[in-house]
Design a protein around this motif. Structure first.
Motif, PDB file in Angstrom:
ATOM      1  N   UNK A 127     -33.586 -31.555 -20.687  1.00  0.00           N
ATOM      2  CA  UNK A 127     -34.816 -31.689 -21.131  1.00  0.00           C
ATOM      3  C   UNK A 127     -35.836 -31.048 -22.826  1.00  0.00           C
ATOM      4  N   UNK A 128     -35.680 -32.026 -23.307  1.00  0.00           N
ATOM      5  CA  UNK A 128     -35.819 -31.197 -24.924  1.00  0.00           C
ATOM      6  C   UNK A 128     -37.424 -31.686 -24.507  1.00  0.00           C
ATOM      7  N   UNK A 129     -37.562 -30.150 -25.927  1.00  0.00           N
ATOM      8  CA  UNK A 129     -39.647 -29.764 -25.004  1.00  0.00           C
ATOM      9  C   UNK A 129     -39.582 -29.225 -27.180  1.00  0.00           C
ATOM     10  N   UNK A 130     -40.561 -28.871 -27.783  1.00  0.00           N
ATOM     11  CA  UNK A 130     -41.266 -28.504 -28.425  1.00  0.00           C
ATOM     12  C   UNK A 130     -41.681 -29.136 -30.043  1.00  0.00           C
ATOM     13  N   UNK A 131     -42.010 -30.215 -29.737  1.00  0.00           N
ATOM     14  CA  UNK A 131     -41.932 -31.416 -31.024  1.00  0.00           C
ATOM     15  C   UNK A 131     -43.787 -31.292 -31.375  1.00  0.00           C
TER      16      UNK A 131
END
Length: 122
Positions: A3-7
């Motif tokens: 799970x990618x996040x932070x954009x």
């Protein structure tokens, strides 16, 4: 399982920190990488970190500005992005590969995050 996040939206010259959280399995013995894809362009390699010795690799376009790191205890990998430029705008994807011979090749990776959008305003 990734799970990618932070954009988000950031001004040129600013910083962002992307995170990739793994679940469902332990990725401690996986090579981890970040790729990005801008509209109308192919997915391109950004950075990678090998599990066996922590070696890091960067695309020439981000060398000196981006830093990849991993926290095996938390099953996460991060990408610190500094001095962002308009050409860094893209969707960023975390990837994990058990056996990676060519770190820059997307085909070497087994698992992918859903992507997180980075927008850079000038």
């Amino acid at each position: 399982q990734l799970v990618d996040s932070g954009g988000g939206l950031v001004q040129a010259g600013g910083s962002l920190r992307l995170s990739c959280a793994a679940s469902g399995r332990t990725f401690n013995k996986y090579n981890m990488a970040w790729f990005r894809q801008a509209p109308g362009k192919e997915r391109e390699f950004v950075a990678a970190i090998k599990w066996i010795d922590g070696s890091t690799y960067y695309a020439d376009s981000v060398k000196g500005r981006f830093t990849i790191s991993r926290n095996n205890a938390r099953n996460t990998v991060s990408l610190q992005m500094n001095s962002l430029k308009s050409e860094d705008a893209a969707s960023y994807y975390c990837a994990a590969g058990a056996v990676v011979r060519v770190v820059m090749s997307p085909g070497e990776y087994d698992y992918w995050g859903q992507g997180t959008q980075v927008t850079v305003s000038s």
